[in-house]
Design a protein around this motif. Structure first.
Motif, PDB file in Angstrom:
ATOM      1  N   GLN A   1       0.828  -1.206   0.000  1.00 26.54           N
ATOM      2  CA  GLN A   1       0.000   0.000   0.000  1.00 26.54           C
ATOM      3  C   GLN A   1       0.860   1.254   0.000  1.00 26.54           C
ATOM      4  OE1 GLN A   1      -3.390   0.186  -0.313  1.00 26.54           O
ATOM      5  NE2 GLN A   1      -3.002   2.353  -0.564  1.00 26.54           N
ATOM      6  N   GLU A   2       1.883   1.259   0.817  1.00 26.15           N
ATOM      7  CA  GLU A   2       2.778   2.415   0.868  1.00 26.15           C
ATOM      8  C   GLU A   2       3.454   2.631  -0.486  1.00 26.15           C
ATOM      9  OE1 GLU A   2       6.701   3.912   3.340  1.00 26.15           O
ATOM     10  OE2 GLU A   2       5.327   2.492   4.286  1.00 26.15           O
ATOM     11  N   ALA A   3       3.911   1.557  -1.105  1.00 26.70           N
ATOM     12  CA  ALA A   3       4.604   1.665  -2.395  1.00 26.70           C
ATOM     13  C   ALA A   3       3.671   2.140  -3.510  1.00 26.70           C
ATOM     14  CB  ALA A   3       5.225   0.319  -2.772  1.00 26.70           C
ATOM     15  N   ILE A   4       2.470   1.588  -3.574  1.00 24.21           N
ATOM     16  CA  ILE A   4       1.577   1.990  -4.668  1.00 24.21           C
ATOM     17  C   ILE A   4       0.994   3.384  -4.438  1.00 24.21           C
ATOM     18  CG2 ILE A   4       1.103  -0.354  -5.434  1.00 24.21           C
ATOM     19  CD1 ILE A   4      -1.618  -0.218  -4.074  1.00 24.21           C
ATOM     20  N   THR A   5       0.944   3.827  -3.190  1.00 27.02           N
ATOM     21  CA  THR A   5       0.538   5.200  -2.906  1.00 27.02           C
ATOM     22  C   THR A   5       1.600   6.168  -3.414  1.00 27.02           C
ATOM     23  OG1 THR A   5      -0.748   4.510  -0.986  1.00 27.02           O
ATOM     24  CG2 THR A   5      -0.099   6.826  -1.075  1.00 27.02           C
ATOM     25  N   LYS A   6       2.865   5.858  -3.138  1.00 28.20           N
ATOM     26  CA  LYS A   6       3.960   6.683  -3.660  1.00 28.20           C
ATOM     27  C   LYS A   6       3.964   6.663  -5.189  1.00 28.20           C
ATOM     28  CE  LYS A   6       7.020   6.289   0.281  1.00 28.20           C
ATOM     29  NZ  LYS A   6       8.274   5.786   0.819  1.00 28.20           N
ATOM     30  N   LEU A   7       3.698   5.495  -5.743  1.00 28.80           N
ATOM     31  CA  LEU A   7       3.654   5.376  -7.199  1.00 28.80           C
ATOM     32  C   LEU A   7       2.555   6.259  -7.774  1.00 28.80           C
ATOM     33  CD1 LEU A   7       4.557   4.008  -9.848  1.00 28.80           C
ATOM     34  CD2 LEU A   7       2.883   2.215  -9.350  1.00 28.80           C
ATOM     35  N   TYR A   8       1.386   6.260  -7.160  1.00 25.77           N
ATOM     36  CA  TYR A   8       0.277   7.074  -7.659  1.00 25.77           C
ATOM     37  C   TYR A   8       0.641   8.557  -7.657  1.00 25.77           C
ATOM     38  CZ  TYR A   8      -4.304   9.077  -8.369  1.00 25.77           C
ATOM     39  OH  TYR A   8      -5.354   9.803  -8.871  1.00 25.77           O
ATOM     40  N   ALA A   9       1.287   8.993  -6.576  1.00 23.34           N
ATOM     41  CA  ALA A   9       1.659  10.401  -6.459  1.00 23.34           C
ATOM     42  C   ALA A   9       2.643  10.819  -7.558  1.00 23.34           C
ATOM     43  CB  ALA A   9       2.257  10.670  -5.085  1.00 23.34           C
ATOM     44  N   ARG A  10       3.456   9.879  -8.017  1.00 20.06           N
ATOM     45  CA  ARG A  10       4.474  10.190  -9.031  1.00 20.06           C
ATOM     46  C   ARG A  10       4.181   9.538 -10.374  1.00 20.06           C
ATOM     47  NH1 ARG A  10      10.182   9.673  -7.532  1.00 20.06           N
ATOM     48  NH2 ARG A  10      10.331  11.388  -8.976  1.00 20.06           N
ATOM     49  N   TRP A  11       2.984   8.998 -10.549  1.00 17.91           N
ATOM     50  CA  TRP A  11       2.650   8.242 -11.751  1.00 17.91           C
ATOM     51  C   TRP A  11       2.926   8.979 -13.064  1.00 17.91           C
ATOM     52  CZ3 TRP A  11       2.413   3.492 -13.164  1.00 17.91           C
ATOM     53  CH2 TRP A  11       1.843   3.158 -14.384  1.00 17.91           C
ATOM     54  N   PRO A  12       2.550  10.260 -13.202  1.00 15.21           N
ATOM     55  CA  PRO A  12       2.800  10.917 -14.485  1.00 15.21           C
ATOM     56  C   PRO A  12       4.270  10.864 -14.909  1.00 15.21           C
ATOM     57  CG  PRO A  12       1.330  12.256 -13.160  1.00 15.21           C
ATOM     58  CD  PRO A  12       1.832  11.133 -12.273  1.00 15.21           C
ATOM     59  N   LYS A  13       5.181  10.992 -13.947  1.00 18.39           N
ATOM     60  CA  LYS A  13       6.611  10.954 -14.274  1.00 18.39           C
ATOM     61  C   LYS A  13       7.117   9.515 -14.385  1.00 18.39           C
ATOM     62  CE  LYS A  13      11.102  12.546 -12.726  1.00 18.39           C
ATOM     63  NZ  LYS A  13      11.858  13.264 -11.709  1.00 18.39           N
ATOM     64  N   ILE A  14       6.779   8.680 -13.416  1.00 16.03           N
ATOM     65  CA  ILE A  14       7.288   7.302 -13.367  1.00 16.03           C
ATOM     66  C   ILE A  14       6.781   6.481 -14.539  1.00 16.03           C
ATOM     67  CG2 ILE A  14       7.318   5.173 -12.004  1.00 16.03           C
ATOM     68  CD1 ILE A  14       9.007   7.432 -10.826  1.00 16.03           C
ATOM     69  N   SER A  15       5.549   6.706 -14.963  1.00 15.42           N
ATOM     70  CA  SER A  15       4.980   5.889 -16.042  1.00 15.42           C
ATOM     71  C   SER A  15       5.715   6.068 -17.367  1.00 15.42           C
ATOM     72  CB  SER A  15       3.493   6.208 -16.218  1.00 15.42           C
ATOM     73  OG  SER A  15       3.323   7.537 -16.659  1.00 15.42           O
ATOM     74  N   ARG A  16       6.471   7.143 -17.493  1.00 17.68           N
ATOM     75  CA  ARG A  16       7.227   7.376 -18.722  1.00 17.68           C
ATOM     76  C   ARG A  16       8.602   6.728 -18.698  1.00 17.68           C
ATOM     77  NH1 ARG A  16       5.122  12.801 -17.873  1.00 17.68           N
ATOM     78  NH2 ARG A  16       7.151  13.329 -17.024  1.00 17.68           N
ATOM     79  N   THR A  17       8.987   6.128 -17.571  1.00 13.11           N
ATOM     80  CA  THR A  17      10.299   5.493 -17.473  1.00 13.11           C
ATOM     81  C   THR A  17      10.261   4.091 -18.067  1.00 13.11           C
ATOM     82  OG1 THR A  17       9.895   4.544 -15.295  1.00 13.11           O
ATOM     83  CG2 THR A  17      10.832   6.776 -15.358  1.00 13.11           C
ATOM     84  N   ASP A  18      11.438   3.528 -18.259  1.00  9.98           N
ATOM     85  CA  ASP A  18      11.551   2.195 -18.844  1.00  9.98           C
ATOM     86  C   ASP A  18      11.112   1.090 -17.897  1.00  9.98           C
ATOM     87  OD1 ASP A  18      12.465   3.187 -21.233  1.00  9.98           O
ATOM     88  OD2 ASP A  18      14.579   2.971 -20.696  1.00  9.98           O
ATOM     89  N   ASN A  19      11.334   1.275 -16.597  1.00  4.50           N
ATOM     90  CA  ASN A  19      11.087   0.177 -15.682  1.00  4.50           C
ATOM     91  C   ASN A  19      10.337   0.634 -14.432  1.00  4.50           C
ATOM     92  OD1 ASN A  19      11.070  -2.269 -14.422  1.00  4.50           O
ATOM     93  ND2 ASN A  19      13.254  -2.611 -14.625  1.00  4.50           N
ATOM     94  N   VAL A  20       9.036   0.642 -14.519  1.00  2.00           N
ATOM     95  CA  VAL A  20       8.188   1.018 -13.385  1.00  2.00           C
ATOM     96  C   VAL A  20       8.350  -0.005 -12.258  1.00  2.00           C
ATOM     97  CG1 VAL A  20       5.816   1.446 -12.646  1.00  2.00           C
ATOM     98  CG2 VAL A  20       6.552   2.186 -14.915  1.00  2.00           C
ATOM     99  N   ASP A  21       8.541  -1.272 -12.630  1.00  2.00           N
ATOM    100  CA  ASP A  21       8.692  -2.319 -11.615  1.00  2.00           C
ATOM    101  C   ASP A  21       9.845  -2.032 -10.668  1.00  2.00           C
ATOM    102  OD1 ASP A  21       6.557  -3.752 -12.624  1.00  2.00           O
ATOM    103  OD2 ASP A  21       7.818  -5.063 -13.847  1.00  2.00           O
ATOM    104  N   THR A  22      10.953  -1.555 -11.189  1.00  2.00           N
ATOM    105  CA  THR A  22      12.108  -1.256 -10.345  1.00  2.00           C
ATOM    106  C   THR A  22      11.756  -0.189  -9.314  1.00  2.00           C
ATOM    107  OG1 THR A  22      13.650  -1.863 -12.086  1.00  2.00           O
ATOM    108  CG2 THR A  22      14.510  -0.470 -10.333  1.00  2.00           C
ATOM    109  N   TYR A  23      11.022   0.833  -9.736  1.00  2.00           N
ATOM    110  CA  TYR A  23      10.598   1.884  -8.804  1.00  2.00           C
ATOM    111  C   TYR A  23       9.751   1.300  -7.679  1.00  2.00           C
ATOM    112  CZ  TYR A  23       8.278   5.951  -6.853  1.00  2.00           C
ATOM    113  OH  TYR A  23       7.789   6.885  -5.975  1.00  2.00           O
ATOM    114  N   VAL A  24       8.781   0.470  -8.034  1.00  2.00           N
ATOM    115  CA  VAL A  24       7.870  -0.089  -7.031  1.00  2.00           C
ATOM    116  C   VAL A  24       8.608  -1.068  -6.122  1.00  2.00           C
ATOM    117  CG1 VAL A  24       5.720  -1.359  -6.663  1.00  2.00           C
ATOM    118  CG2 VAL A  24       5.900   0.243  -8.553  1.00  2.00           C
TER     119      VAL A  24
END
Length: 168
Positions: free
Chosen positions: A35-58
């Motif tokens: 939950q903590e990880a996907i909440t952080k992901l949601y907050a940064r989704w516009p930027k993170i979704s453009r990267t090559d490896n979203v899995d690494t971020y999560v």
């Protein structure tokens, strides 16, 4: 934007929960870490979704949340009863032994052997060098040998992994 985020999370939720459970050993704590990880992901989704490896971020967010939790003093942790062991979970002997080694070594072993990540991937997730990952792997395996005794073999602990001669 939200549809892409939801599609990503729904597609990865089971594997994220598995990683978090392997680290924490608790279904409740695993859910909290995810939950903590996907909440952080949601907050940064516009930027993170453009990267090559979203899995690494999560994965990085989950591991960092786990390491932060392990660093907290016992007075800051909530007392939750441990869920009963289930036959379908990872080997209880390994789970118990992993809880007894330092958190960083535990994270490295879980990511490398149970999460099937390469040394380079683990280094990126943990924000350290590949040499550090290799050394933490070596120290972690040595600690497991000490805890489990001389009869512990790599094939019993990490059956899906080929350990080289002289390994566990």
């Amino acid at each position: 934007m939200d549809d892409e985020y939801l599609a990503y999370v729904n597609g990865r939720l089971a594997s994220l929960r598995r990683l978090a459970f392997l680290l924490s050993g608790s279904r409740d704590q695993a859910d909290d870490l995810v939950q903590e990880a996907i909440t952080k992901l949601y907050a940064r989704w516009p930027k993170i979704s453009r990267t090559d490896n979203v899995d690494t971020y999560v994965h990085t967010a989950i591991v960092r949340a786990f390491l932060v939790e392990k660093r907290r003093g016992w007075w800051r942790r909530t007392n939750r009863p441990a869920p009963p062991e289930r036959a379908e979970e990872e080997a209880p002997m390994l789970r118990t032994a992993l809880r007894r080694i330092p958190a960083r070594q535990q994270a490295v072993l879980v990511l490398r052997f149970l999460g099937d990540h390469s040394v380079a991937d683990v280094a990126q997730i943990l924000g350290c060098s590949e040499g550090t990952v290799e050394s933490q792997t070596s120290h972690g395996l040595s600690a497991l040998r000490r805890i489990l005794g001389p009869t512990a073999h790599a094939a019993n602990l990490f059956p899906a992994v080929k350990i080289q001669e002289g390994g566990l």
